[in-house]
Design a protein around this motif. Structure first.
Motif, PDB file in Angstrom:
ATOM      1  N   MET A  85       0.843  -1.185   0.000  1.00 39.34           N
ATOM      2  CA  MET A  85       0.000   0.000   0.000  1.00 39.34           C
ATOM      3  C   MET A  85       0.884   1.242   0.000  1.00 39.34           C
ATOM      4  N   GLU A  86       0.386   2.240  -0.626  1.00 46.33           N
ATOM      5  CA  GLU A  86       1.126   3.504  -0.753  1.00 46.33           C
ATOM      6  C   GLU A  86       0.237   4.647  -0.257  1.00 46.33           C
ATOM      7  N   LYS A  87       0.862   5.638   0.350  1.00 44.47           N
ATOM      8  CA  LYS A  87       0.136   6.826   0.801  1.00 44.47           C
ATOM      9  C   LYS A  87      -0.013   7.782  -0.378  1.00 44.47           C
ATOM     10  N   TYR A  88      -1.188   8.394  -0.498  1.00 40.18           N
ATOM     11  CA  TYR A  88      -1.488   9.318  -1.591  1.00 40.18           C
ATOM     12  C   TYR A  88      -1.963  10.667  -1.056  1.00 40.18           C
ATOM     13  N   TYR A  89      -1.742  11.687  -1.866  1.00 38.04           N
ATOM     14  CA  TYR A  89      -2.194  13.050  -1.576  1.00 38.04           C
ATOM     15  C   TYR A  89      -2.837  13.624  -2.828  1.00 38.04           C
ATOM     16  N   VAL A  90      -3.744  14.571  -2.627  1.00 39.64           N
ATOM     17  CA  VAL A  90      -4.292  15.327  -3.755  1.00 39.64           C
ATOM     18  C   VAL A  90      -3.866  16.782  -3.581  1.00 39.64           C
ATOM     19  N   ASN A  91      -3.467  17.377  -4.668  1.00 41.34           N
ATOM     20  CA  ASN A  91      -3.086  18.785  -4.681  1.00 41.34           C
ATOM     21  C   ASN A  91      -4.362  19.617  -4.623  1.00 41.34           C
ATOM     22  N   ASN A  92      -4.482  20.474  -3.627  1.00 39.14           N
ATOM     23  CA  ASN A  92      -5.667  21.322  -3.483  1.00 39.14           C
ATOM     24  C   ASN A  92      -5.680  22.467  -4.489  1.00 39.14           C
ATOM     25  N   ASN A  93      -4.543  22.759  -5.074  1.00 41.55           N
ATOM     26  CA  ASN A  93      -4.450  23.802  -6.098  1.00 41.55           C
ATOM     27  C   ASN A  93      -4.621  23.148  -7.465  1.00 41.55           C
ATOM     28  N   ALA A  94      -5.605  23.610  -8.205  1.00 36.30           N
ATOM     29  CA  ALA A  94      -5.867  23.041  -9.528  1.00 36.30           C
ATOM     30  C   ALA A  94      -4.765  23.422 -10.516  1.00 36.30           C
ATOM     31  N   GLN A  95      -4.535  22.524 -11.466  1.00 39.70           N
ATOM     32  CA  GLN A  95      -3.623  22.803 -12.579  1.00 39.70           C
ATOM     33  C   GLN A  95      -4.298  23.824 -13.498  1.00 39.70           C
ATOM     34  N   ASN A  96      -3.586  24.284 -14.506  1.00 42.17           N
ATOM     35  CA  ASN A  96      -4.151  25.247 -15.450  1.00 42.17           C
ATOM     36  C   ASN A  96      -5.406  24.724 -16.132  1.00 42.17           C
ATOM     37  N   HIS A 140      -1.047  12.347  -6.135  1.00 40.54           N
ATOM     38  CA  HIS A 140       0.355  11.917  -6.100  1.00 40.54           C
ATOM     39  C   HIS A 140       0.581  10.854  -5.040  1.00 40.54           C
ATOM     40  N   ARG A 141       1.524   9.960  -5.310  1.00 41.21           N
ATOM     41  CA  ARG A 141       2.039   9.070  -4.276  1.00 41.21           C
ATOM     42  C   ARG A 141       2.889   9.924  -3.338  1.00 41.21           C
ATOM     43  N   ALA A 142       2.993   9.531  -2.086  1.00 43.84           N
ATOM     44  CA  ALA A 142       3.796  10.280  -1.114  1.00 43.84           C
ATOM     45  C   ALA A 142       5.254  10.370  -1.551  1.00 43.84           C
ATOM     46  N   SER A 143       5.739   9.367  -2.274  1.00 45.04           N
ATOM     47  CA  SER A 143       7.134   9.322  -2.703  1.00 45.04           C
ATOM     48  C   SER A 143       7.412  10.123  -3.983  1.00 45.04           C
ATOM     49  N   CYS A 144       6.388  10.716  -4.576  1.00 47.42           N
ATOM     50  CA  CYS A 144       6.542  11.434  -5.847  1.00 47.42           C
ATOM     51  C   CYS A 144       7.348  12.721  -5.672  1.00 47.42           C
ATOM     52  N   SER A 193     -13.930  17.119  -7.994  1.00 48.48           N
ATOM     53  CA  SER A 193     -14.539  16.314  -9.062  1.00 48.48           C
ATOM     54  C   SER A 193     -13.607  16.110 -10.251  1.00 48.48           C
ATOM     55  N   ARG A 194     -12.654  17.012 -10.427  1.00 49.10           N
ATOM     56  CA  ARG A 194     -11.717  16.878 -11.543  1.00 49.10           C
ATOM     57  C   ARG A 194     -10.355  16.390 -11.052  1.00 49.10           C
ATOM     58  N   ALA A 195     -10.338  15.355 -10.249  1.00 48.08           N
ATOM     59  CA  ALA A 195      -9.082  14.745  -9.796  1.00 48.08           C
ATOM     60  C   ALA A 195      -8.530  13.859 -10.904  1.00 48.08           C
ATOM     61  N   ASN A 196      -7.207  13.766 -10.952  1.00 47.16           N
ATOM     62  CA  ASN A 196      -6.509  13.085 -12.036  1.00 47.16           C
ATOM     63  C   ASN A 196      -5.188  12.562 -11.484  1.00 47.16           C
ATOM     64  N   GLY A 197      -4.758  11.406 -11.911  1.00 50.64           N
ATOM     65  CA  GLY A 197      -3.470  10.859 -11.476  1.00 50.64           C
ATOM     66  C   GLY A 197      -2.296  11.631 -12.035  1.00 50.64           C
ATOM     67  N   CYS A 198      -1.238  11.747 -11.248  1.00 48.97           N
ATOM     68  CA  CYS A 198       0.005  12.389 -11.686  1.00 48.97           C
ATOM     69  C   CYS A 198       0.624  11.597 -12.843  1.00 48.97           C
ATOM     70  N   LYS A 199       1.070  12.280 -13.864  1.00 59.03           N
ATOM     71  CA  LYS A 199       1.693  11.639 -15.027  1.00 59.03           C
ATOM     72  C   LYS A 199       2.956  10.888 -14.625  1.00 59.03           C
ATOM     73  N   THR A 200       3.662  11.371 -13.617  1.00 60.36           N
ATOM     74  CA  THR A 200       4.934  10.769 -13.202  1.00 60.36           C
ATOM     75  C   THR A 200       4.749   9.561 -12.284  1.00 60.36           C
ATOM     76  N   CYS A 201       3.970   9.726 -11.213  1.00 55.24           N
ATOM     77  CA  CYS A 201       3.892   8.661 -10.214  1.00 55.24           C
ATOM     78  C   CYS A 201       2.639   7.787 -10.320  1.00 55.24           C
TER      79      CYS A 201
END
Length: 68
Positions: free
Chosen positions: A1-12, A19-23, A53-61
């Motif tokens: 299992m991995e710890k995850y976070y969501v960025n509260n600031n929206a992208q453009n 993101h994974r915690a290790s990202c 509602s517009r959450a999306n996985g990080c391209k990197t992690c």
């Protein structure tokens, strides 16, 4: 299992990245919400969508959950 976070600031494009915690792109502590531990990015993104509602996985992690 991995710890995850969501960025509260929206992208453009309006998406809130999950993101994974290790990202290397995980945001600063004051601009993220802890989503807890998940077996995969799919459940982490589903959790994030409860508040962003517009959450999306990080391209990197979390590329499997990243949408363009």
């Amino acid at each position: 299992m991995e710890k995850y976070y969501v960025n509260n600031n929206a992208q453009n494009d309006g998406d809130h990245e999950v993101h994974r915690a290790s990202c290397r792109h995980v945001p600063l502590i004051q601009s993220k919400t802890d989503l807890g531990y998940h077996d995969n990015c799919y459940t982490a993104v589903a959790q994030a969508k409860k508040t962003h509602s517009r959450a999306n996985g990080c391209k990197t992690c979390s590329p499997a959950c990243h949408t363009s």
